[in-house]
Scaffold this active site. Structure first.
Site, short mmCIF file in Angstrom:
data_model
loop_
_atom_site.label_atom_id
_atom_site.label_comp_id
_atom_site.label_asym_id
_atom_site.label_seq_id
_atom_site.Cartn_x
_atom_site.Cartn_y
_atom_site.Cartn_z
N LYS A 1 13.08 0.82 4.37
CA LYS A 1 14.17 0.17 3.66
C LYS A 1 14.84 1.17 2.71
CE LYS A 1 9.94 -0.95 1.80
NZ LYS A 1 8.73 -1.58 2.13
N ARG B 1 -2.87 -8.49 -0.85
CA ARG B 1 -2.66 -9.60 -1.78
C ARG B 1 -2.99 -10.91 -1.06
NH1 ARG B 1 3.12 -7.28 -3.04
NH2 ARG B 1 2.80 -7.15 -0.82
#
Ligand code: PNS
Length: 164
Positions: free
Chosen positions: A42, A94
């Site tokens: 990105k 996570r």
């Protein structure tokens, strides 16, 4: 021989979740090299050099700083790890949503170099909902991210994302 792990990432920018992960990795390894990817998929908000500097500044007073190196990562991660030489890549997990991407990367890295293992470390519960992406989104919309990123990083985010 000291045990060395490489902790790679975009770090655009570093968050307190990354620092939590680093501290956990330092319980398992003598040294951790934070490898800041120069080319990230990105479009990053901060240049590789800026991301590198923010990490250095964020760790400048950290009690474990002598066991941490910050470096720029060009090219393939497994080649970098081998050049150290190290044999472990550390990544944070996570939630389940991280798993597919991490699993794919770990298996591709194993295919590229079967000698290198990826170790996943669970992020502390306090930081489970934090990512660089969501931090940037909050700052862009005028929200407060203090306490979620190092102070210097919060300042740089404000300067950068409130630019016209
Ligand atoms: O923080 P990120 O964006 O999830 O980190 C991804 C990163 C930088 C670890 C990954 O893109 C990477 O390893 N880049 C280096 C180039 C490489 O080796 N790519 C193949 C990985 S399977």
């Amino acid at each position: 021989m000291p045990s060395i792990a490489v902790y790679p990432g975009s770090f655009d920018p570093i968050t307190n979740g990354h620092i939590d992960l680093l501290e956990r990795a330092l319980k398992m390894f003598d040294k951790v090299i934070i490898a800041v990817a120069v080319n990230v998929g990105k479009e990053p908000v901060f240049s590789a050099q800026e991301r590198f500097e923010m990490i250095k500044e964020s760790l400048a007073d950290h009690p474990l700083r002598d066991r941490v190196t910050v470096d720029l990562l060009n090219g393939l991660l497994v080649n970098y790890v081998q050049s150290i030489p190290a044999s472990t890549i550390v990544r944070g997990l996570r939630a389940v949503s991280d798993f597919e991407y991490e699993f794919q990367m770990a298996l591709m890295n194993r295919k590229l170099n079967p000698e290198i293992e990826t170790a996943f470390i669970m992020t502390g519960m306090r930081w489970i909902y934090i990512s660089s992406r969501i931090i940037k989104e909050v700052v862009r919309s005028g929200g407060d991210v203090s306490g979620l990123v190092p102070d210097g990083v919060a300042q740089k985010l404000l300067e950068r994302l409130s630019e016209p």
